[in-house]
Design a protein around this motif. Structure first.
Motif, PDB file in Angstrom:
ATOM      1  N   LEU A   1       1.014  -1.207   0.085  1.00 10.44           N
ATOM      2  CA  LEU A   1      -0.211  -0.162   0.168  1.00 10.44           C
ATOM      3  C   LEU A   1       0.984   1.281   0.084  1.00 10.44           C
ATOM      4  N   LEU A   2       1.894   1.283   0.667  1.00  9.18           N
ATOM      5  CA  LEU A   2       2.780   2.510   0.842  1.00  9.18           C
ATOM      6  C   LEU A   2       3.542   2.506  -0.426  1.00  9.18           C
ATOM      7  N   SER A   3       3.872   1.534  -1.250  1.00 10.63           N
ATOM      8  CA  SER A   3       4.376   1.446  -2.327  1.00 10.63           C
ATOM      9  C   SER A   3       3.536   2.085  -3.318  1.00 10.63           C
ATOM     10  N   TYR A   4       2.417   1.742  -3.459  1.00  9.29           N
ATOM     11  CA  TYR A   4       1.251   2.141  -4.394  1.00  9.29           C
ATOM     12  C   TYR A   4       0.876   3.660  -4.137  1.00  9.29           C
ATOM     13  N   ASN A   5       0.823   4.086  -2.992  1.00  8.59           N
ATOM     14  CA  ASN A   5       0.459   5.544  -2.656  1.00  8.59           C
ATOM     15  C   ASN A   5       1.789   6.294  -3.199  1.00  8.59           C
TER      16      ASN A   5
END
Length: 56
Positions: free
Chosen positions: A30-34
């Motif tokens: 999720l952090l990577s996507y954001n």
């Protein structure tokens, strides 16, 4: 953004990594996507098209 120390192999598609909020690697993906999304937005590289704005 580092994806070191993941508990599972890398998924074939990002949506697979994000569909299970209880998965131990969920926060990393999720952090990577954001980070990627926010970078694209800050560079003004695309425009969001809302369904109601189309004539389809």
């Amino acid at each position: 953004m580092s994806a070191r120390n993941l508990t599972s192999p890398c998924p074939r598609f990002l949506w697979q990594a994000l569909k299970d909020k209880d998965h131990p690697d969920y926060a990393t993906w999720l952090l990577s996507y954001n980070k990627e999304r926010d970078g694209l937005i800050s560079l003004d590289t695309y425009e969001v098209i809302l369904e109601m704005s189309t004539n389809g």
